[in-house]
Design a protein around this motif. Sequence first.
Motif, PDB file in Angstrom:
ATOM      1  N   SER A  79     -65.102 -28.421  22.074  1.00 20.09           N
ATOM      2  CA  SER A  79     -64.636 -27.540  23.247  1.00 20.09           C
ATOM      3  C   SER A  79     -63.215 -27.030  22.979  1.00 20.09           C
ATOM      4  N   PRO A  80     -63.291 -26.147  22.176  1.00 22.68           N
ATOM      5  CA  PRO A  80     -61.940 -25.425  21.420  1.00 22.68           C
ATOM      6  C   PRO A  80     -60.918 -24.604  22.327  1.00 22.68           C
ATOM      7  N   ASP A  81     -61.667 -24.452  23.540  1.00 23.94           N
ATOM      8  CA  ASP A  81     -60.625 -23.600  24.442  1.00 23.94           C
ATOM      9  C   ASP A  81     -59.810 -24.664  25.445  1.00 23.94           C
ATOM     10  N   LYS A  82     -60.166 -25.878  25.304  1.00 22.14           N
ATOM     11  CA  LYS A  82     -59.575 -26.993  26.042  1.00 22.14           C
ATOM     12  C   LYS A  82     -58.421 -27.555  25.590  1.00 22.14           C
ATOM     13  N   ILE A  83     -57.549 -27.712  26.438  1.00 23.27           N
ATOM     14  CA  ILE A  83     -56.478 -28.664  25.896  1.00 23.27           C
ATOM     15  C   ILE A  83     -56.863 -29.975  25.788  1.00 23.27           C
ATOM     16  N   VAL A  84     -56.700 -30.533  24.441  1.00 25.19           N
ATOM     17  CA  VAL A  84     -57.205 -31.960  24.375  1.00 25.19           C
ATOM     18  C   VAL A  84     -56.219 -33.080  24.060  1.00 25.19           C
ATOM     19  N   VAL A  85     -55.707 -33.790  24.791  1.00 19.91           N
ATOM     20  CA  VAL A  85     -54.703 -34.833  24.679  1.00 19.91           C
ATOM     21  C   VAL A  85     -54.925 -36.208  24.348  1.00 19.91           C
ATOM     22  N   LEU A  86     -54.226 -36.805  23.580  1.00 20.90           N
ATOM     23  CA  LEU A  86     -54.666 -38.276  23.051  1.00 20.90           C
ATOM     24  C   LEU A  86     -53.132 -38.679  23.427  1.00 20.90           C
ATOM     25  N   PRO A  87     -53.260 -39.807  24.338  1.00 20.16           N
ATOM     26  CA  PRO A  87     -52.032 -40.672  24.766  1.00 20.16           C
ATOM     27  C   PRO A  87     -51.487 -41.065  23.658  1.00 20.16           C
TER      28      PRO A  87
END
Length: 328
Positions: A79-87
């Motif tokens: 899902s390259p268009d999404k912002i992906v955060v890892l805590p």
Amino acid sequence: MTAQPTNLTGLDIRAEIDRLRKERNAVILAHYYQKPEIQDLADFVGDSLELSRKAAESSADVIAFCGVKFMADTAKILSPDKIVVLPDMNAGCSLEDACPPEKFKAFREAHPDHIALTYINCSTEVKALSDVIVTSSSAETILAQIPADQKIIFGPDRHLGGYLNRKFGRDMLLWPGVCIVHEAFSETELLKLKAQHPGAPVAAHPECPPHIIDHADYVGSTSGILQYAKTMEGDKLIVATEPHIIHQMEKALPNKTFIGAPGADGNCNCNICPYMALNTMEKLYVALRDLEPRIEIEEGLRLKAKRSLDRMLEMASGTVGRGDLGRA
Ligand code: 13P
Ligand code: SF4
């Protein structure tokens, strides 16, 4: 870099997470090995394959991934268009650490007639060097689609690879990585526990070494083990995987008893994944607030890694013909 919670005193963290998830149009995905409080607030809890599928399908703008880095990387690859955060960006994995890309590349080059079937617990670079990715829940279905005479390198988990070799009579070349969590179960302590609970079956994850698998009545992924708990006869189960999954079992099956398999001294915390444990409610709140730490992957690398992941998603649902399989 891992964002540091500033002063959060007096803040209702749970309410703030709920507010931010709406404001940001975020979805919170959590693995079964996360702390119970994180599992309870997640929009979806699942195994590695289910979480990959959710990440690929999600219509959210932000994915807050409560798991380890290779899982969040997978979400970003799909899902390259999404912002992906890892805590917590330090939430790694001993299997990923055991397989440096340059060594894996050299190993592949030394075996040009082999394809690389690779466990999802690896870096994006290693995915890009692989032909097909598998998870513990899809490995058997995928391997069954690969012709018996095809030579295969399997990495980085030698226990999962060894289990597949034994079960399917294959001769895959195994990369010597292990999961430090599943490696820590003690056979002696497991046998003592079985004697204390006669008749209780043992469910084990295939990342366990063979001396634990040999005592298992069921071997499967985290979601497979959860499903086994629901369908098994009897009301007591010994669970040989990371113990936080027991939270889901107790929620779904309050009348059954689940006993975590012991580590070496029978009473250690060595089966709690130290990487998964780095994620906390506070860090999740900060990740949603600041949209950091964020997963970024260079586009050329992402596209190469996506190829082997797409193959996994297709083959896991049996939609790829044998002729479609070729080297990366
Ligand atoms: P699954 O959830 O796919 O069974 O994997 C377990 C694991 O070790 C994740 O790191
Ligand atoms: Fe890696 Fe093992 Fe932790 Fe899973 S449980 S993330 S394989 S160290």
